[in-house]
Design a protein around this motif. Structure first.
Motif, PDB file in Angstrom:
ATOM      1  N   PRO A 130       0.791  -1.241   0.000  1.00 28.22           N
ATOM      2  CA  PRO A 130       0.000   0.000   0.000  1.00 28.22           C
ATOM      3  C   PRO A 130       0.820   1.287   0.000  1.00 28.22           C
ATOM      4  N   VAL A 131       2.080   1.250   0.368  1.00 22.56           N
ATOM      5  CA  VAL A 131       2.878   2.478   0.437  1.00 22.56           C
ATOM      6  C   VAL A 131       3.326   2.963  -0.939  1.00 22.56           C
ATOM      7  N   LEU A 132       3.181   2.145  -1.972  1.00 23.01           N
ATOM      8  CA  LEU A 132       3.676   2.518  -3.296  1.00 23.01           C
ATOM      9  C   LEU A 132       2.809   3.620  -3.915  1.00 23.01           C
ATOM     10  N   PRO A 133       3.422   4.697  -4.418  1.00 24.02           N
ATOM     11  CA  PRO A 133       2.661   5.732  -5.141  1.00 24.02           C
ATOM     12  C   PRO A 133       2.350   5.268  -6.554  1.00 24.02           C
ATOM     13  N   PHE A 134       1.260   5.767  -7.135  1.00 20.00           N
ATOM     14  CA  PHE A 134       0.815   5.252  -8.431  1.00 20.00           C
ATOM     15  C   PHE A 134       1.785   5.568  -9.563  1.00 20.00           C
ATOM     16  N   TRP A 135       2.038   6.851  -9.834  1.00 17.35           N
ATOM     17  CA  TRP A 135       2.776   7.207 -11.037  1.00 17.35           C
ATOM     18  C   TRP A 135       4.213   6.687 -11.061  1.00 17.35           C
ATOM     19  N   PRO A 136       5.001   6.849  -9.995  1.00 17.85           N
ATOM     20  CA  PRO A 136       6.357   6.278 -10.048  1.00 17.85           C
ATOM     21  C   PRO A 136       6.341   4.767 -10.266  1.00 17.85           C
ATOM     22  N   THR A 137       5.376   4.083  -9.628  1.00 17.17           N
ATOM     23  CA  THR A 137       5.287   2.627  -9.796  1.00 17.17           C
ATOM     24  C   THR A 137       4.895   2.267 -11.221  1.00 17.17           C
ATOM     25  N   ALA A 138       3.945   3.018 -11.792  1.00 13.68           N
ATOM     26  CA  ALA A 138       3.526   2.761 -13.173  1.00 13.68           C
ATOM     27  C   ALA A 138       4.675   2.963 -14.149  1.00 13.68           C
ATOM     28  N   VAL A 139       5.466   3.999 -13.931  1.00 12.36           N
ATOM     29  CA  VAL A 139       6.610   4.267 -14.809  1.00 12.36           C
ATOM     30  C   VAL A 139       7.630   3.129 -14.713  1.00 12.36           C
ATOM     31  N   VAL A 140       7.869   2.616 -13.510  1.00  6.72           N
ATOM     32  CA  VAL A 140       8.809   1.505 -13.334  1.00  6.72           C
ATOM     33  C   VAL A 140       8.285   0.249 -14.035  1.00  6.72           C
ATOM     34  N   VAL A 141       7.002  -0.037 -13.882  1.00  7.30           N
ATOM     35  CA  VAL A 141       6.398  -1.200 -14.546  1.00  7.30           C
ATOM     36  C   VAL A 141       6.559  -1.076 -16.061  1.00  7.30           C
ATOM     37  N   LEU A 142       6.214   0.089 -16.594  1.00  9.48           N
ATOM     38  CA  LEU A 142       6.293   0.324 -18.035  1.00  9.48           C
ATOM     39  C   LEU A 142       7.735   0.238 -18.525  1.00  9.48           C
ATOM     40  N   ALA A 143       8.636   0.889 -17.800  1.00 10.67           N
ATOM     41  CA  ALA A 143      10.045   0.893 -18.215  1.00 10.67           C
ATOM     42  C   ALA A 143      10.649  -0.506 -18.170  1.00 10.67           C
ATOM     43  N   SER A 144      10.282  -1.298 -17.157  1.00 13.88           N
ATOM     44  CA  SER A 144      10.837  -2.647 -17.048  1.00 13.88           C
ATOM     45  C   SER A 144      10.460  -3.486 -18.255  1.00 13.88           C
ATOM     46  N   ALA A 145       9.210  -3.347 -18.708  1.00 11.02           N
ATOM     47  CA  ALA A 145       8.760  -4.122 -19.871  1.00 11.02           C
ATOM     48  C   ALA A 145       9.450  -3.647 -21.149  1.00 11.02           C
ATOM     49  N   VAL A 146       9.495  -2.339 -21.351  1.00 13.44           N
ATOM     50  CA  VAL A 146      10.078  -1.787 -22.576  1.00 13.44           C
ATOM     51  C   VAL A 146      11.563  -2.125 -22.670  1.00 13.44           C
ATOM     52  N   ILE A 147      12.283  -2.011 -21.552  1.00  9.16           N
ATOM     53  CA  ILE A 147      13.721  -2.293 -21.566  1.00  9.16           C
ATOM     54  C   ILE A 147      13.979  -3.779 -21.821  1.00  9.16           C
ATOM     55  N   LEU A 148      13.235  -4.650 -21.124  1.00  6.33           N
ATOM     56  CA  LEU A 148      13.437  -6.093 -21.274  1.00  6.33           C
ATOM     57  C   LEU A 148      13.193  -6.534 -22.715  1.00  6.33           C
ATOM     58  N   ILE A 149      12.140  -6.014 -23.320  1.00  2.00           N
ATOM     59  CA  ILE A 149      11.822  -6.393 -24.694  1.00  2.00           C
ATOM     60  C   ILE A 149      12.737  -5.673 -25.682  1.00  2.00           C
ATOM     61  N   GLY A 150      13.057  -4.409 -25.375  1.00  2.00           N
ATOM     62  CA  GLY A 150      13.858  -3.604 -26.281  1.00  2.00           C
ATOM     63  C   GLY A 150      15.291  -4.063 -26.420  1.00  2.00           C
ATOM     64  N   ILE A 151      15.778  -4.865 -25.487  1.00  2.00           N
ATOM     65  CA  ILE A 151      17.131  -5.425 -25.620  1.00  2.00           C
ATOM     66  C   ILE A 151      17.249  -6.224 -26.909  1.00  2.00           C
ATOM     67  N   GLY A 152      16.122  -6.783 -27.336  1.00  2.36           N
ATOM     68  CA  GLY A 152      16.117  -7.489 -28.618  1.00  2.36           C
ATOM     69  C   GLY A 152      16.494  -8.945 -28.532  1.00  2.36           C
ATOM     70  N   ARG A 153      16.436  -9.513 -27.335  1.00  4.05           N
ATOM     71  CA  ARG A 153      16.756 -10.933 -27.164  1.00  4.05           C
ATOM     72  C   ARG A 153      15.497 -11.652 -26.677  1.00  4.05           C
ATOM     73  N   TYR A 154      14.869 -12.369 -27.591  1.00  2.00           N
ATOM     74  CA  TYR A 154      13.623 -13.067 -27.270  1.00  2.00           C
ATOM     75  C   TYR A 154      13.788 -14.017 -26.087  1.00  2.00           C
ATOM     76  N   GLY A 155      14.944 -14.673 -25.978  1.00  3.20           N
ATOM     77  CA  GLY A 155      15.167 -15.643 -24.907  1.00  3.20           C
ATOM     78  C   GLY A 155      14.989 -15.043 -23.523  1.00  3.20           C
ATOM     79  N   LEU A 156      15.382 -13.783 -23.336  1.00  6.89           N
ATOM     80  CA  LEU A 156      15.207 -13.119 -22.041  1.00  6.89           C
ATOM     81  C   LEU A 156      13.732 -12.961 -21.699  1.00  6.89           C
ATOM     82  N   VAL A 157      12.954 -12.564 -22.691  1.00  4.83           N
ATOM     83  CA  VAL A 157      11.512 -12.391 -22.482  1.00  4.83           C
ATOM     84  C   VAL A 157      10.867 -13.725 -22.136  1.00  4.83           C
ATOM     85  N   GLU A 158      11.260 -14.763 -22.853  1.00  5.42           N
ATOM     86  CA  GLU A 158      10.705 -16.092 -22.606  1.00  5.42           C
ATOM     87  C   GLU A 158      11.000 -16.564 -21.187  1.00  5.42           C
TER      88      GLU A 158
END
Length: 436
Positions: A130-158
């Motif tokens: 419950p202590v997590l603020p919305f916007w900083p947490t949303a940005v971290v969630v979004l960034a984690s997905a974009v960075i993981l996929i953007g590396i360009g290595r399908y095996g990491l995503v899998e």
């Protein structure tokens, strides 16, 4: 003089294993497909089915999953019929038509997809912490997905999705077993286990058939198996096992969520209308199976939605970037210098578009008109795909072992009729929403 270095686009394809054990060791894209194909909306759909009909409509989800398997298996056979991407294959039936149509659909899907799944993922994390603020947490969630996929290595995503998938499936199975304890739940199971076709509910039933599993995931599966270098007909047994496991997991999800809805809500007249209702279900579990039950539900919910973020972003980026690549390079898109790549400008540009769209839509809300248009256009992906597969996979130019057999033709015809009917219903609903 040394031999010339191989082209960076050269793909080394190992031979397909001939044993069941060897094939099972290679499964992976099907797991990604299963996790990408189910999300919060599928939890709502399946739990509402259980709340209203108990276990009586599990057969409906089963029919829908079989039809999605048929489409995915046909897409994979088209992919393996030549070392070309899916959209490049589809240019043999209509030239630039399919890449243009799918690009419009994917851009509209991408406009709203990220905002919904990132916001829900953030809300779940806030429910757990419950202590997590919305916007900083949303940005971290979004960034984690974009960075993981953007590396360009399908095996990491899998690998990442398999980790979350373990949490998800063990969690929902444990939850279904937990809520089954007690005489009331067992009575519901006995009362509603027999399959039924509710009177006057044919549209509801058909919508449930089309409701579990996403269209973009079916398209994206061809790119995921391509990343694994499953690029020829001898990989067909591996792909079929991979897909059987994939849709088996989707069926487990649908049955488990239907059971949770049935055992908690059946006969109460309660309908889960949105994500907030799912959080109410989590709170309701405290009285039934304690705080541990609530946490199991929330963690499973988190795994369902965050894997949708990863799988959805990956799938949309692959399909969108390939549409752009083919439209730009047609009819020379298959030349080595134009090879489809997860490290291409188009792919990473699609990820940037998804990230910006998610932030904008979360900031300003979903414009109703655009949502209705997006729903109407994206509804036609599956029937259009079914027609293309019926035409291309019956051609003599396709290797005999990859062509449609009579059963595939019949089932793809059923897919076209069913998903076409559902698309018409969606267009009707969208038009009524626009004029109303």
């Amino acid at each position: 003089m040394s031999a010339p270095s191989p082209s960076p686009t050269t793909v080394t394809t190992a031979s397909a294993p001939g044993t069941l054990t060897g094939r099972l060791r290679l499964i992976g894209p099907g797991i990604v497909l299963a996790l990408a194909s189910v999300g919060a909306s599928d939890m709502i759909t399946t739990m509402n089915s259980g709340a209203e009909y108990g276990l009586a409509l599990i057969w409906v989800f089963t029919v829908g999953i079989i039809l999605k398997f048929v489409l995915s298996e046909a897409v994979s056979r088209l992919q393996m019929s030549g070392d070309r991407s899916l959209l490049s294959h589809l240019t043999s039936f209509g030239g630039r038509t399919f890449p243009a149509l799918f690009l419009i659909a994917e851009l509209l899907v991408g406009l709203f997809f990220g905002a919904g799944v990132v916001a829900v993922t953030t809300n779940i994390l806030q429910a757990i912490f419950p202590v997590l603020p919305f916007w900083p947490t949303a940005v971290v969630v979004l960034a984690s997905a974009v960075i993981l996929i953007g590396i360009g290595r399908y095996g990491l995503v899998e690998k990442a999705m398999m980790g979350f998938g373990i949490l998800m499936f063990f969690g929902i199975i444990a939850l279904a077993i937990s809520v089954y304890q007690g005489q009331g739940a067992q009575d519901v199971a006995v009362e509603t286990i027999a399959p039924t076709f509710p009177q006057g509910s044919i549209i509801t039933v058909m919508s449930l058939i089309g409701g579990v599993g996403g269209a973009t995931g079916i398209l994206a599966y061809s790119y995921w198996i391509r990343e694994k270098s499953w690029r020829s007909a001898d990989w067909k047994p591996v792909v079929r096992i991979d897909l059987l496991i994939s849709y088996g997991l989707v069926l487990v999800f649908a049955v488990a969520m239907s059971a949770v809805g049935a055992f908690i809500l059946y006969g109460q007249g309660f309908t889960i209308s949105d994500n907030d209702s799912l959080f109410a279900i989590a709170d309701n579990l405290i009285g039934r199976i304690g705080e541990v039950g609530r946490m199991i539900f929330l963690i499973s919910f988190l795994a369902v939605v965050y894997t949708s973020v990863l799988g959805g972003f990956s799938g949309i980026a692959y399909v969108t970037s390939d549409c752009i690549r083919v439209l730009r390079r047609y009819p020379h898109q298959d030349e080595p210098e134009h090879e489809m790549s997860a490290k291409s400008i188009e792919f990473r540009g699609a990820l940037v578009y998804l990230a910006i769209a998610a932030l904008v839509i979360m900031s300003f809300g979903k414009p109703v008109t655009l949502v209705l248009i997006y729903a109407a256009i994206s509804a036609f992906i599956l029937p259009v795909l079914a027609v293309a597969l019926l035409v291309i996979l019956n051609r003599s130019s396709v290797a005999a072992e990859l062509r449609n057999r009579w059963l595939s033709n019949v089932l793809l015809g059923v897919c076209f009729l069913l998903f076409g009917f559902l698309a018409v219903l969606q267009v009707k609903e969208s038009v009524m929403g626009l004029v109303g």
